[in-house]
Motif scaffolding. Structure first.
Motif, mmCIF file in Angstrom:
data_model
loop_
_atom_site.group_PDB
_atom_site.id
_atom_site.type_symbol
_atom_site.label_atom_id
_atom_site.label_comp_id
_atom_site.label_asym_id
_atom_site.label_seq_id
_atom_site.Cartn_x
_atom_site.Cartn_y
_atom_site.Cartn_z
ATOM 1 N N THR A 9 -13.573 -56.576 -32.192
ATOM 2 C CA THR A 9 -12.261 -56.193 -31.683
ATOM 3 C C THR A 9 -11.242 -57.326 -31.776
ATOM 4 N N SER A 10 -11.615 -58.488 -32.276
ATOM 5 C CA SER A 10 -10.689 -59.626 -32.323
ATOM 6 C C SER A 10 -9.981 -59.755 -33.675
ATOM 7 N N PHE A 11 -9.699 -58.658 -34.315
ATOM 8 C CA PHE A 11 -8.949 -58.665 -35.568
ATOM 9 C C PHE A 11 -8.092 -57.405 -35.611
ATOM 10 N N THR A 12 -7.134 -57.424 -36.513
ATOM 11 C CA THR A 12 -6.333 -56.212 -36.712
ATOM 12 C C THR A 12 -6.174 -55.955 -38.199
ATOM 13 N N THR A 24 -5.450 -59.525 -40.022
ATOM 14 C CA THR A 24 -5.128 -60.695 -39.213
ATOM 15 C C THR A 24 -6.363 -61.007 -38.392
ATOM 16 N N ASP A 25 -6.943 -62.193 -38.601
ATOM 17 C CA ASP A 25 -8.192 -62.533 -37.909
ATOM 18 C C ASP A 25 -7.924 -63.057 -36.506
ATOM 19 N N ALA A 26 -8.994 -63.392 -35.797
ATOM 20 C CA ALA A 26 -8.903 -63.840 -34.408
ATOM 21 C C ALA A 26 -8.091 -65.121 -34.262
ATOM 22 N N ALA A 27 -8.078 -65.953 -35.298
ATOM 23 C CA ALA A 27 -7.323 -67.207 -35.258
ATOM 24 C C ALA A 27 -5.852 -66.981 -35.594
#
Length: 161
Positions: A9-12, A24-27
């Protein structure tokens, strides 16, 4: 060296104004124009999906589409459908000859069609009951389970196997 990200769930995922898929990754790093590629498109189509950049480098790995949010899973499925074309043969209606090359008339999950089978070697086994049939244009047709075909289709197929 490639960094593999396990998607959760930490990406879009989103489409840009040109319709390209961006991640778009977690960073917070943006990976533009990514494409999903299935590791096992026939035997495990919902598992093992790599998201690759335009230069072919893996930017993310999806263990299973089931672990993605509904919106992200829908975007990946939509992108895969646009890239992959592998109709499934539901019935073999007729063949012009039992010698190759010959024209097959079939019903698929995408409607009725005809294609030319160049030779028996263009029918390949994938697993114990799955077949992959290639036509003269390189289009692959899938027979998911040859034993579930109707009697007429099995009879025709047996002549080529």
């Amino acid at each position: 060296m490639t960094t593999n990200l396990t998607l959760n769930t930490s990406f879009t995922l989103a489409r840009d104004s040109f319709g390209r898929l961006n991640l778009t990754d977690a960073a917070g790093a943006l990976h533009e124009n990514v494409s999903p590629v299935r590791a096992f498109p026939i035997q495990a189509p919902e598992q093992g999906i790599s998201l690759v950049s335009t230069d072919g480098k893996e930017v993310a790995w999806i263990e299973s589409l089931g672990e993605l949010s509904g919106a992200n899973a829908a975007l990946v499925r939509e992108e895969l459908q646009g890239r992959e074309f592998m109709p499934e043969i539901a019935r073999i209606l007729s063949v012009t000859s039992y010698a190759t090359p010959c024209t097959w008339s079939v019903d698929t999950n995408r409607g009725p069609t005809e294609f030319v089978l160049r030779g028996e070697e263009d029918i390949r086994r994938i697993g114990s009951d799955t077949l992959l049939v290639s036509d003269n244009h390189g289009i692959h047709f899938l027979i998911r389970n040859q034993y579930e075909l109707d009697k007429h289709s099995k009879k025709i197929l047996d002549r080529f196997l």
